[in-house]
Design an enzyme around this catalytic site. Structure first.
Site, PDB file in Angstrom:
ATOM      1  N   GLU A  95       0.854  -1.195   0.000  1.00 60.71           N
ATOM      2  CA  GLU A  95       0.000   0.000   0.000  1.00 60.71           C
ATOM      3  C   GLU A  95       0.888   1.243   0.000  1.00 60.71           C
ATOM      4  OE1 GLU A  95      -2.301   1.651  -0.732  1.00 60.71           O
ATOM      5  OE2 GLU A  95      -3.851   1.947   0.791  1.00 60.71           O
ATOM      6  N   ASP A  96       0.365   2.325  -0.520  1.00 63.77           N
ATOM      7  CA  ASP A  96       1.170   3.539  -0.599  1.00 63.77           C
ATOM      8  C   ASP A  96       1.366   4.202   0.769  1.00 63.77           C
ATOM      9  OD1 ASP A  96      -1.478   4.425  -0.391  1.00 63.77           O
ATOM     10  OD2 ASP A  96      -1.459   5.585  -2.252  1.00 63.77           O
ATOM     11  N   ASP A  99      -2.670   6.242   6.837  1.00 63.40           N
ATOM     12  CA  ASP A  99      -3.027   7.557   7.351  1.00 63.40           C
ATOM     13  C   ASP A  99      -3.909   7.316   8.580  1.00 63.40           C
ATOM     14  OD1 ASP A  99      -3.604  10.274   7.492  1.00 63.40           O
ATOM     15  OD2 ASP A  99      -4.953  10.284   5.796  1.00 63.40           O
ATOM     16  N   THR A 103      -8.390   2.187   5.799  1.00 60.33           N
ATOM     17  CA  THR A 103      -8.266   1.394   4.574  1.00 60.33           C
ATOM     18  C   THR A 103      -7.549   0.078   4.850  1.00 60.33           C
ATOM     19  OG1 THR A 103      -8.141   3.424   3.281  1.00 60.33           O
ATOM     20  CG2 THR A 103      -7.387   1.406   2.195  1.00 60.33           C
ATOM     21  N   PHE A 148      -0.408  16.860   3.382  1.00 60.02           N
ATOM     22  CA  PHE A 148      -0.942  16.175   2.216  1.00 60.02           C
ATOM     23  C   PHE A 148       0.143  16.081   1.155  1.00 60.02           C
ATOM     24  CE2 PHE A 148      -3.395  15.364  -1.592  1.00 60.02           C
ATOM     25  CZ  PHE A 148      -4.233  14.364  -1.129  1.00 60.02           C
ATOM     26  N   ARG A 161       0.176  11.728  -9.822  1.00 57.42           N
ATOM     27  CA  ARG A 161       0.741  10.439  -9.401  1.00 57.42           C
ATOM     28  C   ARG A 161       2.104  10.178 -10.033  1.00 57.42           C
ATOM     29  NH1 ARG A 161      -3.396   7.405  -6.949  1.00 57.42           N
ATOM     30  NH2 ARG A 161      -5.462   7.716  -7.825  1.00 57.42           N
TER      31      ARG A 161
HETATM   32  P1  IMP Z   1      -6.430   5.824   5.460  1.00 52.29           P
HETATM   33  O1  IMP Z   1      -7.597   4.916   5.221  1.00 52.29           O
HETATM   34  O2  IMP Z   1      -6.838   7.096   6.144  1.00 52.29           O
HETATM   35  O3  IMP Z   1      -5.277   5.158   6.178  1.00 52.29           O
HETATM   36  O4  IMP Z   1      -5.954   6.356   4.083  1.00 52.29           O
HETATM   37  C1  IMP Z   1      -5.271   5.612   3.202  1.00 52.29           C
HETATM   38  C2  IMP Z   1      -5.508   6.155   1.811  1.00 52.29           C
HETATM   39  O5  IMP Z   1      -5.658   7.570   1.812  1.00 52.29           O
HETATM   40  C3  IMP Z   1      -4.325   5.861   0.965  1.00 52.29           C
HETATM   41  O6  IMP Z   1      -4.538   4.681   0.229  1.00 52.29           O
HETATM   42  C4  IMP Z   1      -4.218   7.063   0.068  1.00 52.29           C
HETATM   43  O7  IMP Z   1      -4.896   6.793  -1.148  1.00 52.29           O
HETATM   44  C5  IMP Z   1      -4.948   8.169   0.749  1.00 52.29           C
HETATM   45  N1  IMP Z   1      -4.072   9.211   1.318  1.00 52.29           N
HETATM   46  C6  IMP Z   1      -3.767   9.428   2.615  1.00 52.29           C
HETATM   47  N2  IMP Z   1      -2.959  10.476   2.769  1.00 52.29           N
HETATM   48  C7  IMP Z   1      -2.720  10.930   1.526  1.00 52.29           C
HETATM   49  C8  IMP Z   1      -1.912  12.021   1.020  1.00 52.29           C
HETATM   50  O8  IMP Z   1      -1.249  12.786   1.751  1.00 52.29           O
HETATM   51  N3  IMP Z   1      -1.915  12.184  -0.319  1.00 52.29           N
HETATM   52  C9  IMP Z   1      -2.613  11.385  -1.167  1.00 52.29           C
HETATM   53  N4  IMP Z   1      -3.373  10.350  -0.731  1.00 52.29           N
HETATM   54  C10 IMP Z   1      -3.422  10.137   0.598  1.00 52.29           C
HETATM   55 MG    MG Z   2      -4.771   4.608  -1.865  1.00 49.11          MG
END
Ligand code: IMP
Ligand code: MG
Length: 171
Positions: A95-96, A99, A103, A148, A161
């Site tokens: 995963e990238d 946060d 997810t 961000f 991207r």
């Molecule tokens: P989470 O569910 O809050 O952990 O978010 C994970 C998803 O949010 C990642 O798969 C990213 O696609 C997106 N995301 C979170 N932070 C960023 C950011 O700073 N830039 C772009 N995408 C982000």
């Molecule tokens: Mg993502």
């Protein structure tokens, strides 16, 4: 075009991914794994990481969505499911970023219902201070501040991207 500061340059990203590849290889001792790339953000990381790994890899993809603009909602929707049977296989989610954690918590819980032999998670970036739910992460590329980011797979409404570096929006 967004006004960006370079947070992590291309060379630093590639060097760290090389280290991660070694770390992950050590963990699997040459056993074959299924790598599940979380579309769309993790494609760049998945390509560079798996090219540097020596572990035999079968690649699969999953896509979920939770985002509107720059805020995570915790509402996860499955957009594309995996194709491979992962029962009794060693599985690595790629995963990238983590946060809030919603997810990866969703993905982990979902994939665990399919009874893999093991399930590990590699993320390129970790925004630790934003975490809402705990998820065990096995391999982390960079701990980053609560900003961000775009580039190297990270998008702002699906743009930027393809930048080779990770940039943050100027404040
Ligand atoms: P989470 O569910 O809050 O952990 O978010 C994970 C998803 O949010 C990642 O798969 C990213 O696609 C997106 N995301 C979170 N932070 C960023 C950011 O700073 N830039 C772009 N995408 C982000
Ligand atoms: Mg993502």
């Amino acid at each position: 075009m967004l006004d960006l500061d370079v947070m992590i340059d291309e060379e630093t990203i590639q060097k760290r991914i090389g280290e991660m590849a070694e770390e992950i290889d050590k963990c699997y001792h040459g056993e074959s794994i299924i790598a599940i790339c979380v579309l769309r953000g993790a494609i760049y990381f998945t390509v560079d990481l798996t090219k540097k790994m020596k572990t035999p890899i079968e690649t699969d993809f999953i896509r979920v969505s939770s985002y509107v603009g720059t805020e995570s909602t915790g509402n996860i929707i499955m957009k594309l499911d995996i194709s491979e049977n992962i029962e009794n296989r060693d599985v690595l989610i790629i995963e990238d970023i983590i946060d809030t954690g919603y997810t990866l918590k969703y993905l982990r819980d979902y994939l665990l219902t399919k009874n893999p032999k093991s399930l590990r998670i590699a993320v390129l970036a970790d925004k630790e201070e934003r975490r809402k739910v705990e998820v065990p992460i096995d391999f982390v590329g960079f701990k980053i501040p609560d900003k961000f980011i775009v580039g190297y797979g990270f998008d702002y409404d699906n743009s930027y991207r393809n930048l080779p570096y990770i940039g943050s929006m100027k404040e």
